[in-house]
Enzyme design. Sequence first.
Site, PDB file in Angstrom:
ATOM      1  N   ASP A   1       0.838  -1.201   0.000  1.00  0.00           N
ATOM      2  CA  ASP A   1       0.000   0.000   0.000  1.00  0.00           C
ATOM      3  C   ASP A   1       0.877   1.257   0.000  1.00  0.00           C
ATOM      4  O   ASP A   1       1.986   1.243   0.534  1.00  0.00           O
ATOM      5  CB  ASP A   1      -0.900  -0.019   1.250  1.00  0.00           C
ATOM      6  CG  ASP A   1      -2.109   0.886   1.099  1.00  0.00           C
ATOM      7  OD1 ASP A   1      -2.318   1.433  -0.013  1.00  0.00           O
ATOM      8  OD2 ASP A   1      -2.847   1.054   2.079  1.00  0.00           O
TER       9      ASP A   1
ATOM     10  N   HIS B   1       2.528   3.392  -8.970  1.00  0.00           N
ATOM     11  CA  HIS B   1       2.419   1.962  -9.281  1.00  0.00           C
ATOM     12  C   HIS B   1       3.646   1.489 -10.072  1.00  0.00           C
ATOM     13  O   HIS B   1       4.176   0.406  -9.826  1.00  0.00           O
ATOM     14  CB  HIS B   1       1.143   1.676 -10.078  1.00  0.00           C
ATOM     15  CG  HIS B   1      -0.119   1.979  -9.318  1.00  0.00           C
ATOM     16  ND1 HIS B   1      -0.283   1.626  -7.998  1.00  0.00           N
ATOM     17  CD2 HIS B   1      -1.266   2.602  -9.687  1.00  0.00           C
ATOM     18  CE1 HIS B   1      -1.491   2.024  -7.593  1.00  0.00           C
ATOM     19  NE2 HIS B   1      -2.096   2.617  -8.587  1.00  0.00           N
TER      20      HIS B   1
ATOM     21  N   LEU C   1      12.117 -19.830  -4.846  1.00  0.00           N
ATOM     22  CA  LEU C   1      11.118 -18.922  -4.266  1.00  0.00           C
ATOM     23  C   LEU C   1       9.772 -19.159  -4.951  1.00  0.00           C
ATOM     24  O   LEU C   1       9.692 -19.172  -6.184  1.00  0.00           O
ATOM     25  CB  LEU C   1      11.549 -17.458  -4.480  1.00  0.00           C
ATOM     26  CG  LEU C   1      10.546 -16.398  -4.028  1.00  0.00           C
ATOM     27  CD1 LEU C   1      10.361 -16.417  -2.498  1.00  0.00           C
ATOM     28  CD2 LEU C   1      10.988 -14.999  -4.473  1.00  0.00           C
TER      29      LEU C   1
HETATM   30  C1  FPP Z   1      -2.014   0.064  -3.416  1.00  0.00           C
HETATM   31  O1  FPP Z   1      -1.524   1.368  -3.308  1.00  0.00           O
HETATM   32  C2  FPP Z   1      -1.428  -0.598  -4.577  1.00  0.00           C
HETATM   33  C3  FPP Z   1      -2.119  -1.205  -5.584  1.00  0.00           C
HETATM   34  C4  FPP Z   1      -3.584  -1.298  -5.611  1.00  0.00           C
HETATM   35  C5  FPP Z   1      -1.434  -1.778  -6.758  1.00  0.00           C
HETATM   36  C6  FPP Z   1      -0.185  -2.542  -6.470  1.00  0.00           C
HETATM   37  C7  FPP Z   1       0.619  -2.637  -7.709  1.00  0.00           C
HETATM   38  C8  FPP Z   1       1.956  -2.617  -7.747  1.00  0.00           C
HETATM   39  C9  FPP Z   1       2.822  -2.612  -6.556  1.00  0.00           C
HETATM   40  C10 FPP Z   1       2.625  -2.550  -9.060  1.00  0.00           C
HETATM   41  C11 FPP Z   1       3.034  -3.745  -9.779  1.00  0.00           C
HETATM   42  C12 FPP Z   1       2.822  -5.080  -9.229  1.00  0.00           C
HETATM   43  C13 FPP Z   1       2.971  -6.225  -9.935  1.00  0.00           C
HETATM   44  C14 FPP Z   1       2.854  -7.506  -9.238  1.00  0.00           C
HETATM   45  C15 FPP Z   1       3.239  -6.252 -11.390  1.00  0.00           C
HETATM   46  P1  FPP Z   1      -2.540   2.581  -3.427  1.00  0.00           P
HETATM   47  O2  FPP Z   1      -2.662   2.961  -4.849  1.00  0.00           O
HETATM   48  O3  FPP Z   1      -3.843   2.220  -2.765  1.00  0.00           O
HETATM   49  O4  FPP Z   1      -1.813   3.700  -2.609  1.00  0.00           O
HETATM   50  P2  FPP Z   1      -2.474   4.858  -1.743  1.00  0.00           P
HETATM   51  O5  FPP Z   1      -3.092   4.188  -0.548  1.00  0.00           O
HETATM   52  O6  FPP Z   1      -1.308   5.710  -1.385  1.00  0.00           O
HETATM   53  O7  FPP Z   1      -3.457   5.555  -2.622  1.00  0.00           O
END
Ligand code: FPP
Length: 256
Positions: free
Chosen positions: A31, A48, A142
Amino acid sequence: MPAHTSAPPHQFHRAIPPAATVPRHIAIVMDGNGRWAQRRHLPRVAGHARGLASVRRAAELCLTHGVSCLTLFAFSSENWRRPPDEVDFLMKLFHGALDREVDEMVRHDIRLRVIGNRARFSPRMQAAIAEAEARTAHGSALNLSIAADYGGRWDILQAVNRLRHADPAPDRDWHEEDLLPQLCLGDLPEPDLFIRTGGEQRISNFLLWQLAYAEFHFTDCLWPEFDAHAFASALTAFRQRERRFGRTSAQLTAAR
Ligand code: FPP
């Protein structure tokens, strides 16, 4: 009790995992990507993209520290509610990562699997996932599991439905050991350590069943900043926990 009932529930004792200083399985809610970007006056999606670098780093750190399973929450069943542009970006990011990273995974002996309800992904995405899983199927250093369109409640329900279809006996009493193999990751040790970055302290419908005995570590660190230092802090916190699995402290001391 129905004729084909196996052991009654009180006779089922889940094996207590061996005490370990390094978790065998780490599960992470990644997150804070959006906030990382917004603090830099960048669009959320830049967070992201940066988060993907942290995914790579987390996998490398697991290999270095001898953690054998890493499960990452990349996209929840509820994330479809995000703005369409952001969902579209995330889909492209996953797809691109599958295309680009598989060779590296094979080289590092990583087994990739994607857990979740794939039906909502495009046919191209589904094919890319199947190909990446097939190409990495023999990886043994892994187990990297990416939860995408995943929800813990969905997982439990799909396990129950698979069980019913496998053995539709209507009056059967089911036990934990019946359900376990039908759950996503049923063949892996359950997570020992759950990490959530980004400062929130909730489970957000992640591995609801599998996290029953995990140690929880919450950090304010945003996912794009989750580096070797943050990883080491989580491992240190884990080592300081007393994992009792229902026993008393005195029992643990006596068993040492
Ligand atoms: C939450 O942060 C994150 C996500 C919903 C997406 C996670 C994706 C990645 C880490 C990128 C790539 C991953 C792979 C496996 C290819 P948020 O957007 O809710 O953050 P915020 O709480 O600050 O808004």
